[in-house]
Design an enzyme around this catalytic site. Structure first.
Site, PDB file in Angstrom:
ATOM      1  N   SER A 135      43.564   0.871   5.537  1.00  0.00           N
ATOM      2  CA  SER A 135      42.536   0.104   4.481  1.00  0.00           C
ATOM      3  C   SER A 135      43.484  -0.707   3.304  1.00  0.00           C
ATOM      4  O   SER A 135      44.051  -0.627   2.916  1.00  0.00           O
ATOM      5  CB  SER A 135      41.163   1.205   3.698  1.00  0.00           C
ATOM      6  OG  SER A 135      40.599   0.817   2.720  1.00  0.00           O
ATOM      7  N   TYR A 147      39.636   8.796  -2.562  1.00  0.00           N
ATOM      8  CA  TYR A 147      39.762   8.319  -1.228  1.00  0.00           C
ATOM      9  C   TYR A 147      41.151   7.280  -0.707  1.00  0.00           C
ATOM     10  O   TYR A 147      41.825   7.418   0.142  1.00  0.00           O
ATOM     11  CB  TYR A 147      38.573   7.461  -0.662  1.00  0.00           C
ATOM     12  CG  TYR A 147      38.575   6.599   0.705  1.00  0.00           C
ATOM     13  CD1 TYR A 147      39.374   7.622   1.326  1.00  0.00           C
ATOM     14  CD2 TYR A 147      38.405   5.559   0.698  1.00  0.00           C
ATOM     15  CE1 TYR A 147      38.807   6.613   3.201  1.00  0.00           C
ATOM     16  CE2 TYR A 147      39.046   4.989   1.983  1.00  0.00           C
ATOM     17  CZ  TYR A 147      39.242   5.277   3.324  1.00  0.00           C
ATOM     18  OH  TYR A 147      39.726   4.040   3.918  1.00  0.00           O
ATOM     19  N   LYS A 194      44.803   7.278   1.463  1.00  0.00           N
ATOM     20  CA  LYS A 194      45.336   6.488   2.321  1.00  0.00           C
ATOM     21  C   LYS A 194      46.264   5.643   2.502  1.00  0.00           C
ATOM     22  O   LYS A 194      47.683   5.305   2.798  1.00  0.00           O
ATOM     23  CB  LYS A 194      44.458   4.758   2.576  1.00  0.00           C
ATOM     24  CG  LYS A 194      42.794   5.283   2.886  1.00  0.00           C
ATOM     25  CD  LYS A 194      42.727   5.214   4.459  1.00  0.00           C
ATOM     26  CE  LYS A 194      41.800   6.425   5.363  1.00  0.00           C
ATOM     27  NZ  LYS A 194      42.021   6.697   6.419  1.00  0.00           N
TER      28      LYS A 194
HETATM   29  P1  NAD Z   1      33.600   7.561  10.564  1.00  0.00           P
HETATM   30  O1  NAD Z   1      33.108   8.336   9.436  1.00  0.00           O
HETATM   31  O2  NAD Z   1      32.427   7.191  11.041  1.00  0.00           O
HETATM   32  O3  NAD Z   1      34.470   8.238  11.619  1.00  0.00           O
HETATM   33  C1  NAD Z   1      35.649   9.191  11.052  1.00  0.00           C
HETATM   34  C2  NAD Z   1      35.149  10.501  12.555  1.00  0.00           C
HETATM   35  O4  NAD Z   1      35.948  10.898  12.077  1.00  0.00           O
HETATM   36  C3  NAD Z   1      33.941  11.100  11.944  1.00  0.00           C
HETATM   37  O5  NAD Z   1      33.902  11.013  13.426  1.00  0.00           O
HETATM   38  C4  NAD Z   1      34.683  12.481  10.846  1.00  0.00           C
HETATM   39  O6  NAD Z   1      33.464  13.286  11.617  1.00  0.00           O
HETATM   40  C5  NAD Z   1      35.857  12.266  11.958  1.00  0.00           C
HETATM   41  N1  NAD Z   1      36.458  13.565  10.594  1.00  0.00           N
HETATM   42  C6  NAD Z   1      36.883  13.842   9.388  1.00  0.00           C
HETATM   43  N2  NAD Z   1      37.421  14.806   9.611  1.00  0.00           N
HETATM   44  C7  NAD Z   1      38.416  15.635   9.931  1.00  0.00           C
HETATM   45  C8  NAD Z   1      38.705  16.168  10.760  1.00  0.00           C
HETATM   46  N3  NAD Z   1      39.357  16.777   9.658  1.00  0.00           N
HETATM   47  N4  NAD Z   1      39.057  16.619  11.913  1.00  0.00           N
HETATM   48  C9  NAD Z   1      38.731  16.231  12.603  1.00  0.00           C
HETATM   49  N5  NAD Z   1      37.603  15.466  12.831  1.00  0.00           N
HETATM   50  C10 NAD Z   1      37.100  14.689  11.572  1.00  0.00           C
HETATM   51  O7  NAD Z   1      34.400   6.618   9.723  1.00  0.00           O
HETATM   52  P2  NAD Z   1      34.639   5.367  10.408  1.00  0.00           P
HETATM   53  O8  NAD Z   1      34.428   3.869   9.482  1.00  0.00           O
HETATM   54  O9  NAD Z   1      34.664   4.978  12.168  1.00  0.00           O
HETATM   55  O10 NAD Z   1      36.008   4.620   9.473  1.00  0.00           O
HETATM   56  C11 NAD Z   1      37.185   5.407  10.334  1.00  0.00           C
HETATM   57  C12 NAD Z   1      38.588   5.337   9.933  1.00  0.00           C
HETATM   58  O11 NAD Z   1      39.427   4.370   9.247  1.00  0.00           O
HETATM   59  C13 NAD Z   1      38.612   6.478   8.712  1.00  0.00           C
HETATM   60  O12 NAD Z   1      40.494   7.017   8.517  1.00  0.00           O
HETATM   61  C14 NAD Z   1      38.514   5.441   7.344  1.00  0.00           C
HETATM   62  O13 NAD Z   1      39.533   6.032   6.761  1.00  0.00           O
HETATM   63  C15 NAD Z   1      39.024   4.394   7.945  1.00  0.00           C
HETATM   64  N6  NAD Z   1      38.765   3.028   7.507  1.00  0.00           N
HETATM   65  C16 NAD Z   1      37.313   2.530   7.081  1.00  0.00           C
HETATM   66  C17 NAD Z   1      36.490   1.212   6.883  1.00  0.00           C
HETATM   67  C18 NAD Z   1      35.193   1.009   6.910  1.00  0.00           C
HETATM   68  O14 NAD Z   1      35.108   0.159   6.312  1.00  0.00           O
HETATM   69  N7  NAD Z   1      34.609   1.657   7.770  1.00  0.00           N
HETATM   70  C19 NAD Z   1      37.700   0.291   6.239  1.00  0.00           C
HETATM   71  C20 NAD Z   1      38.959   1.135   6.071  1.00  0.00           C
HETATM   72  C21 NAD Z   1      39.038   2.241   6.533  1.00  0.00           C
HETATM   73  N1  UFG Z   2      27.484  -4.965  -2.454  1.00  0.00           N
HETATM   74  C1  UFG Z   2      26.573  -5.373  -2.833  1.00  0.00           C
HETATM   75  N2  UFG Z   2      25.419  -4.079  -2.661  1.00  0.00           N
HETATM   76  C2  UFG Z   2      25.502  -3.112  -2.226  1.00  0.00           C
HETATM   77  C3  UFG Z   2      26.889  -2.796  -1.472  1.00  0.00           C
HETATM   78  C4  UFG Z   2      27.764  -3.946  -2.109  1.00  0.00           C
HETATM   79  O1  UFG Z   2      26.567  -5.964  -3.927  1.00  0.00           O
HETATM   80  O2  UFG Z   2      24.441  -2.549  -1.996  1.00  0.00           O
HETATM   81  C5  UFG Z   2      28.643  -5.468  -2.346  1.00  0.00           C
HETATM   82  C6  UFG Z   2      30.360  -4.908  -3.169  1.00  0.00           C
HETATM   83  O3  UFG Z   2      29.384  -5.116  -5.289  1.00  0.00           O
HETATM   84  C7  UFG Z   2      31.310  -6.308  -2.401  1.00  0.00           C
HETATM   85  C8  UFG Z   2      30.912  -6.467  -1.480  1.00  0.00           C
HETATM   86  O4  UFG Z   2      28.955  -5.655  -1.361  1.00  0.00           O
HETATM   87  O5  UFG Z   2      31.795  -6.867  -3.509  1.00  0.00           O
HETATM   88  C9  UFG Z   2      31.272  -5.219   0.295  1.00  0.00           C
HETATM   89  O6  UFG Z   2      31.534  -4.001  -0.781  1.00  0.00           O
HETATM   90  P1  UFG Z   2      31.348  -2.544   0.149  1.00  0.00           P
HETATM   91  O7  UFG Z   2      31.281  -1.544  -0.548  1.00  0.00           O
HETATM   92  O8  UFG Z   2      30.560  -2.951   2.216  1.00  0.00           O
HETATM   93  O9  UFG Z   2      33.084  -2.466   0.981  1.00  0.00           O
HETATM   94  P2  UFG Z   2      34.915  -2.773  -0.220  1.00  0.00           P
HETATM   95  O10 UFG Z   2      34.888  -3.862   0.313  1.00  0.00           O
HETATM   96  O11 UFG Z   2      33.467  -1.956  -1.710  1.00  0.00           O
HETATM   97  O12 UFG Z   2      34.839  -0.971   0.102  1.00  0.00           O
HETATM   98  C10 UFG Z   2      35.044  -1.407   1.365  1.00  0.00           C
HETATM   99  C11 UFG Z   2      35.208   0.745   2.326  1.00  0.00           C
HETATM  100  C12 UFG Z   2      36.582   0.770   1.956  1.00  0.00           C
HETATM  101  C13 UFG Z   2      37.361   0.122   2.307  1.00  0.00           C
HETATM  102  C14 UFG Z   2      37.145  -1.353   1.455  1.00  0.00           C
HETATM  103  C15 UFG Z   2      38.606  -2.500   2.258  1.00  0.00           C
HETATM  104  O13 UFG Z   2      33.637   0.818   1.221  1.00  0.00           O
HETATM  105  O14 UFG Z   2      36.550   2.310   1.849  1.00  0.00           O
HETATM  106  O15 UFG Z   2      35.901  -1.875   2.326  1.00  0.00           O
HETATM  107  O16 UFG Z   2      38.925  -2.071   3.668  1.00  0.00           O
HETATM  108  F1  UFG Z   2      38.920   0.492   1.555  1.00  0.00           F
END
Ligand code: NAD
Ligand code: UFG
Length: 338
Positions: free
Chosen positions: A124, A149, A153
């Site tokens: 991330s 979290y 990562k």
């Molecule tokens: P998500 O929660 O939709 O998907 C994660 C999946 O992993 C879920 O289906 C959950 O049931 C499964 N899971 C969690 N722990 C497990 C375990 N121990 N064994 C088996 N299954 C397990 O999240 P996502 O948004 O699809 O994210 C996928 C990956 O990308 C995650 O590692 C997350 O940290 C990373 N990531 C997401 C974002 C974002 O903004 N969505 C940004 C950066 C990184």
């Molecule tokens: N924001 C608002 N109101 C809301 C939610 C968010 O104003 O209700 C603003 C936040 O302050 C920020 C922007 O919208 O300025 C984006 O916020 P998000 O929570 O959507 O995303 P972040 O960049 O804070 O974080 C996300 C994921 C993290 C990940 C990161 C980078 O939540 O897990 O992107 O990948 F690490």
């Protein structure tokens, strides 16, 4: 070619399974469904006409992993499984470290036993320290995470780097995602956070569908063009395609390599509200609220390395991100529960 996809029923995982099937690959999924529904996989099968062998269970269950690697000749692994709620990670840090690091360690041990040493890890933008200049390059400083979290990562990356260093047969690709939004254009699969959404786009779509009365904009006094936070939003299908490009790289290299998956374009919170309104015709009521602790003013990628080395770049516009997020939300106001 068989690809084990951990966490494949989740938001990014389900879109990636669809993209893998479309690219002629065979995803095999393990997911404990702690934040997802197996319905996402059924819908991916219906959309593609493909089949996804699904193993419900925990990635920390090494016996189950052993069974999967015995039953299938797997070429590489995409490791999505993990807990990802920033606020929750502050409340229950041990659960986050245990789940996210435990899963990565068990997975690498079993992969090693079966001679499968190629892995893509979902990292991330949160691993970058807050004092970097924008745009963020893969060589920008990391560390100084503001929540458990983010540390999982950061530590996950280190575990994989050390594993690759210990055995030259390993190939590790660390993908640092920026802000994934959007959904498949059919509206059949998408993101459905539990409870009140933390992230901006699900909050906007839930406001549009009438589940929330207004959006709180967290701070309007940042040093950005309109004072609201700027992020690099990327369509989830572009992100999914980045994994296909990364698989090609993974299987022709060894060692560890890191890539940003972002567009390189920053948009503010108010840009997102206006883009959503333009794409859908729906007005999003909002109020300016205090800054959210831990938020950076600005965060966006330099995606040049992914373009040059992986031959990948994001293609979807902001309008498409908004249109597809809304299309999913309005067809599935309660997610996969109908
Ligand atoms: P998500 O929660 O939709 O998907 C994660 C999946 O992993 C879920 O289906 C959950 O049931 C499964 N899971 C969690 N722990 C497990 C375990 N121990 N064994 C088996 N299954 C397990 O999240 P996502 O948004 O699809 O994210 C996928 C990956 O990308 C995650 O590692 C997350 O940290 C990373 N990531 C997401 C974002 C974002 O903004 N969505 C940004 C950066 C990184
Ligand atoms: N924001 C608002 N109101 C809301 C939610 C968010 O104003 O209700 C603003 C936040 O302050 C920020 C922007 O919208 O300025 C984006 O916020 P998000 O929570 O959507 O995303 P972040 O960049 O804070 O974080 C996300 C994921 C993290 C990940 C990161 C980078 O939540 O897990 O992107 O990948 F690490």
């Amino acid at each position: 070619m068989k690809v084990l996809v951990t966490g494949g029923a989740g938001y990014i995982g389900s879109h990636t399974c669809l993209t893998l099937l479309e690219a002629g690959m065979e995803p095999i999924v393990i997911d404990n469904l702690c934040n997802s529904s197996a319905e996402s996989l059924a819908r991916v099968e219906a959309l593609t006409g493909g089949k996804i062998p699904f193993y419900p269970g925990d990635v920390r269950d090494e016996a189950l992993l052993d069974r999967i690697f015995t039953e299938h000749t797997i070429s590489c692994v995409i490791h999505f499984a993990g807990l990802k709620a920033v606020g929750e990670s502050v409340q229950i840090p041990l659960t986050y470290y245990e789940n996210n690091l435990g899963a990565t360690i068990s997975l690498c041990k079993v992969m090693s036993r079966h001679g499968v040493k190629a892995i893509i890890f979902s990292s991330s933008a949160t691993v970058y320290s807050g004092d970097n200049e924008m745009p963020l390059k893969e060589t920008s400083r990391t560390g100084g995470c503001t929540n458990p979290y983010g540390w999982t990562k950061y530590m996950g990356e280190q575990i994989l780097r050390d594993t690759a260093k210990s055995d030259p047969a390993w190939s590790v690709v660390l993908l640092r995602y920026f802000n994934p939004v959007g959904a498949h254009e059919s509206g059949r699969i998408g993101e459905h956070p539990n409870g009140i959404p933390n992230n901006l786009m699900p909050f906007i779509t839930q406001t549009a569908v009438g589940k929330r009365d207004h959006l709180n904009v967290f701070g309007d006094d940042y040093p950005t063009p309109d004072g609201t936070g700027v992020r690099d939003y990327i369509h989830v299908l572009d992100l999914a395609k980045g994994h296909v490009a990364a698989i090609r790289y993974l299987l022709s290299h060894t060692g560890t390599e890191v890539f940003n998956l972002g567009t390189g374009q920053g948009y503010s919170v108010l840009d997102m509200v206006h883009a959503f309104q333009d794409a859908t015709g729906i007005t999003i009521p909002y109020e300016i609220a205090p800054r959210r602790p831990g938020d950076l003013p600005t965060c966006y990628a330099d995606p040049a390395k992914s373009r040059e080395v992986l031959g990948w770049q994001a293609e979807h516009s902001l309008k498409e991100m908004c249109r597809d997020s809304w299309n999913w939300q309005k067809q599935n106001p309660n997610g996969y529960e109908g």
